[in-house]
Design an enzyme around this catalytic site. Structure first.
Site, short mmCIF file in Angstrom:
data_model
loop_
_atom_site.label_atom_id
_atom_site.label_comp_id
_atom_site.label_asym_id
_atom_site.label_seq_id
_atom_site.Cartn_x
_atom_site.Cartn_y
_atom_site.Cartn_z
N HIS A 135 0.94 -1.35 -0.12
CA HIS A 135 0.17 -0.15 0.03
C HIS A 135 0.93 1.31 0.01
O HIS A 135 0.46 2.41 -0.23
CB HIS A 135 -0.85 -0.01 1.00
CG HIS A 135 -0.18 0.07 2.38
ND1 HIS A 135 -1.08 0.79 3.52
CD2 HIS A 135 0.80 -0.05 3.10
CE1 HIS A 135 -0.35 0.71 4.35
NE2 HIS A 135 0.62 0.48 4.34
N HIS A 136 1.89 1.25 0.10
CA HIS A 136 3.00 2.21 0.27
C HIS A 136 3.63 2.64 -1.26
O HIS A 136 3.88 3.80 -1.60
CB HIS A 136 4.10 2.46 1.30
CG HIS A 136 3.69 2.29 2.64
ND1 HIS A 136 3.19 3.55 3.12
CD2 HIS A 136 4.25 1.37 3.64
CE1 HIS A 136 2.63 3.10 4.50
NE2 HIS A 136 3.55 2.23 4.61
N ALA A 137 3.66 1.74 -2.16
CA ALA A 137 4.06 1.72 -3.46
C ALA A 137 3.36 2.62 -4.28
O ALA A 137 1.94 2.50 -4.43
CB ALA A 137 4.14 0.42 -4.27
N HIS A 149 -0.10 5.09 6.90
CA HIS A 149 -1.36 5.50 5.89
C HIS A 149 -0.87 4.75 4.52
O HIS A 149 0.31 5.04 4.22
CB HIS A 149 -1.10 6.99 5.92
CG HIS A 149 -2.08 7.59 4.79
ND1 HIS A 149 -1.63 8.20 3.66
CD2 HIS A 149 -3.28 7.40 4.52
CE1 HIS A 149 -2.47 8.75 2.96
NE2 HIS A 149 -3.54 8.21 3.55
N ASN A 183 -0.13 5.59 1.33
CA ASN A 183 -0.13 6.77 0.60
C ASN A 183 -0.36 6.40 -1.01
O ASN A 183 -0.80 7.04 -1.87
CB ASN A 183 1.16 7.33 0.71
CG ASN A 183 2.35 6.36 0.57
OD1 ASN A 183 2.45 5.60 1.49
ND2 ASN A 183 3.12 6.72 -0.45
#
Length: 809
Positions: free
Chosen positions: A229-231, A272, A274
């Site tokens: 989910h950060h990629a 989060h 992002n």
């Protein structure tokens, strides 16, 4: 599975005729369909048993004859329960690892293995390594399927081609180049298997969603890594190579346009997402909801992307919901509150066709990185609520034991088990305030956010309405002026930062700057106790102001001390931008010290902090080292507000030791700090208050404060200080004895006992003088001393600290 009694079994000879009158031809289709059954049953030698109530008793052969036509007597089917819960797991995803031997990275390859083993040990899957399960022929509960590699076309629905080529190039990079990219990257590492494992992880998420959308599985959990989910479209970061959930969502929307028109992505990872937010920020068909730790933009990923005001843009405006925790240590009650007040109302209004959960478990209790306390039952309850959406079509997917237990609890709920009992279901003040902020912003887009009904004017425009906390501060200033002739001290601010909430913010007693002793009371607005009606309005005659902090001001004035009273508002009236209370409290404390206290004649200063404002006092001790020269003591009442630690400007300057010796820090009895195994000195002299809310704690401790302060017998004060000093020294001797025993130096224990006896024989006056010298700036003991052992000996309550302060004054 349930069978229909009137189709499987023939009519009994003594049974009454049906009310519908099938024999009269009113239901000829039904009668005709049972003709063959009736004919066969008439040829069977039926025997009526008395204990059968007059109905036919059939033997095994007769039942076999009657049910020979399987097609005709097919049982009723329940579509949902006939399907299994799926599990995506592929051991090859463990090949992605750091190239530096001995580097125990938080994104550990073992984390998916621990989850898999937890599922196997609980009998949910067949474990190939478990010989007993093979011998017992245990039927697996989960339908296991392997991951596949994502295609370039699928990945490029989210990522650009340059990103794909870079990750692909790592498969042939030499060791030194891999180490360079690891060092220069943003919390990421690579090896020659990273590209392959990244493709498996992303493809596994797609396969899990495909099975659920096509209906072969009722729901699924994907135990995959690396995470995603950060990629971002052009950047690998935060342990993530490809954005698994974002790619899977894009593929489902593209390949199944009739079945999947709207997707909800719920991200409960403590960080989060992002990358996921960026992928759908302008997409009206994807609702992204993230519950994460924000901490004023300092928690990873740093910046403002996860703040409450990021609600989407263009066609996707309103389809991005951030629930940013302002502090750590959030638990079950906080997450359940956010679910009940925000997540589920908005999700039900959105009506998704598919729910995908970014199920990072680093908010679990026991994970040192996340710093939160969500338990496995907490995750289970959240999953149970999400199962009510999209007809149950839900797909989910660094403390190893913590994530394994949490993933197991989620899987059991997906299988149909009820969630376990919660240890605490009450939200903290920080959670309630964050959720109220989110509701205020999201009420422009969702009718289910009730604050739109309560305060429609604030939603539609920036109208300068009178908030109750502003009215209360005006009342406080008038009362203090009437009782003690206190007046306002100027605080300079930029014109664009002017607000009604800053009026009468800092008040001072007459001639405060000439007093030898100065008391600073910095506090949140006082609490109001009220019971709202069904229409959410409050009857003012049934509301009560709990201003317990004013008692401390009255006491200080009565003693003839100088007083400065500072109010820290929790919201700025007339300013629409987000307001960080903690940052403002820090700035206000430094401003008051630099412009007023530091320029006064005060030789001794006592600071009383109440609520979130107490965090500003803690910050002041590190930001202004000269404070320690004249600050005699700190009384900080946090209640259930998140605790703040002192941050020394220079490592090893003794601030933590000084703070611990000079402070009494009161937290409510159910504060999250008491769940920690070790209480650190950087949090001060912690005291567990009996009350829950700050008003109760202030009132409870003031009774002790006033009792000791009014004591005229000097011997009582001296004996109290003596007892405080002696217990502290003895505890350090105990610590030393334990240390020497471990090291095998038993011969020195007797010497420690002799030292203990000498300490007990010191004259009372000498001990008190030593205590005063120590509190004036000298530390004693090792700063690394285990605080649990020392704290038990020094925790004698408010009497000792108040006695010490009063004596020094």
């Amino acid at each position: 599975m349930p069978y229909s009694m009137d189709t499987v079994l023939p009519d009994a000879p003594n049974a009454p005729a049906s009310a519908g009158g099938a024999a009269n031809g009113s239901n000829s289709n039904s009668a005709g369909s049972n003709n063959k059954l009736t004919e066969r049953s008439e040829n069977v030698d039926q025997q009526s048993r008395p204990d059968a109530g007059g109905y036919v008793s059939l033997n095994a052969g007769q039942i076999k004859e009657i049910t020979k036509n399987k097609k005709q007597y097919k049982p009723n089917t329940l579509l949902y329960t006939n399907k299994k819960t799926g599990l995506c797991y592929d051991v090859r995803m463990r090949y992605h690892a750091t190239v530096d031997e001995g580097d125990m990275h938080p994104e550990d390859p073992r984390r998916i293995y621990f989850i898999y083993k937890a599922l196997a040990e609980n009998g949910l899957i067949d474990d190939e390594d478990d010989v007993m399960s093979e011998q017992l022929h245990v039927r697996p509960v989960l339908a296991k399927f392997r991951a596949r590699e994502v295609t370039k076309a699928e990945a490029c629905l989210v990522h650009n081609e340059a990103h794909w080529k870079f990750i692909e190039s790592t498969s042939s990079m030499p060791l030194q180049q891999l180490q360079d990219h690891t060092r220069d990257g943003d919390s990421i590492y690579f090896n020659n298997e990273s590209f392959f494992c990244g493709k498996l992880s992303c493809g596994g998420a797609i396969e899990a969603c495909r099975h659920v959308v096509e209906g072969t599985l009722k729901n699924a959990i994907a135990v995959i890594r690396p995470p995603g989910h950060h990629a971002e479209p052009c950047n690998a970061m935060g342990f993530c190579l490809f954005n698994n959930v974002a790619v899977a969502t894009k593929v489902m929307l593209k390949n199944y346009p009739e079945k999947v028109k709207k997707v909800l992505i719920l991200d409960w990872d403590v960080h989060h997402g992002n990358g996921t937010q960026l992928a759908f920020y302008d997409n009206p068909d994807v609702l992204y909801i993230s519950i994460h730790r924000y901490s004023n933009g300092t928690f990873y990923p740093p910046g403002t992307a996860g703040n409450v005001d990021k609600c989407g843009e263009g066609a996707g405006e309103g389809k991005n919901v951030n629930i940013p925790w302002s502090v750590g240590a959030m638990g079950d009650g906080d997450y359940i509150y956010a679910f009940q007040r925000i997540v589920m109302p908005i999700a039900m209004e959105f009506q998704p066709d598919l729910v995908i959960v970014s199920a990072g478990f680093d908010a679990a209790a026991g994970d040192s990185i996340g710093g939160c306390f969500v338990t496995p039952p907490g995750y289970a309850h959240m999953t149970a609520m999400l199962k009510t959406l999209a007809n149950g079509k839900i797909v989910g997917g660094y403390n190893l034991l913590a994530i394994a237990h949490s993933a197991l609890a989620v899987t059991k709920v997906l299988l149909g088990e009820p969630p376990g009992m919660l240890k605490s279901a009450f939200p903290s003040n920080a959670a309630v305030e964050t959720c109220q902020q989110v509701m205020l912003y999201q009420s422009k887009y969702w009718s289910s956010m009730s604050i739109k009904i309560i305060l429609p004017e604030l939603v539609r425009s920036k109208t300068d309405l009178s908030r109750l906390h502003d009215v209360i501060r005006i009342y406080q200033s008038k009362t203090l002026a009437d009782k003690h002739s206190m007046y306002e001290l100027a605080v300079m601010r930029a014109k664009e930062r002017q607000s009604k909430s800053f009026e009468d913010q800092v008040l001072a007693s007459p001639d405060y700057q000439e007093k030898d002793t100065l008391i600073l009371v910095i506090h949140d607005p006082p609490q109001v106790s009220a019971q709202p009606n069904d229409d959410r309005f409050i009857k003012l005659h049934d509301a009560f102001l709990l201003d317990s902090g004013s008692e401390y001001v009255d006491w200080a004035i009565a003693k003839g001390y100088g007083v400065i009273d500072a109010n820290v508002p929790q919201h700025l009236t007339g300013l629409g931008e987000p307001f960080d209370v903690q940052t403002h409290a820090q700035q206000l404390c430094c401003y008051i010290w630099d412009n007023y206290i530091g320029l006064s004649d005060a030789k001794k200063v006592i600071i009383i902090g109440i609520g979130k404002a107490a965090g500003g006092v803690t910050y002041l001790m590190g930001a202004r080292a000269e404070c320690r020269n004249i600050v005699a003591g700190l009384l900080l009442f946090y209640g259930d507000v998140d605790l703040r630690a002192v941050v020394p400007p220079v490592q090893g300057d003794g601030l933590a030791e000084w703070y611990w010796e000079h402070s009494q820090v009161y937290c409510s009895r159910d504060h999250n700090v008491w769940q920690q195994k070790k209480l650190r000195k950087k949090y001060g002299g912690l005291q567990q208050a009996m009350g829950h809310c700050i008003a109760d704690i202030l009132r409870e401790e003031f009774d002790k404060f006033a009792q000791v302060a009014s004591e005229e017998d000097g011997d009582v004060v001296m004996n109290t200080a003596k007892r405080f000093k002696r217990k502290k020294v003895i505890s350090q001797g105990t610590k030393e004895r334990k240390k020497r025993k471990v090291e095998g130096q038993n011969e020195k224990v007797e010497g420690v006992e002799e030292q203990k006896g000498k300490v007990e024989g010191v004259e009372e006056q000498e001990i008190c003088d030593s205590l005063l010298t120590s509190c004036a700036g000298g530390g004693h003991g090792n700063s690394d001393t285990n605080i649990e052992e020392v704290e038990n000996s020094r925790n004698i309550g408010i009497q000792a600290v108040v006695a010490l302060i009063c004596w020094r004054l």
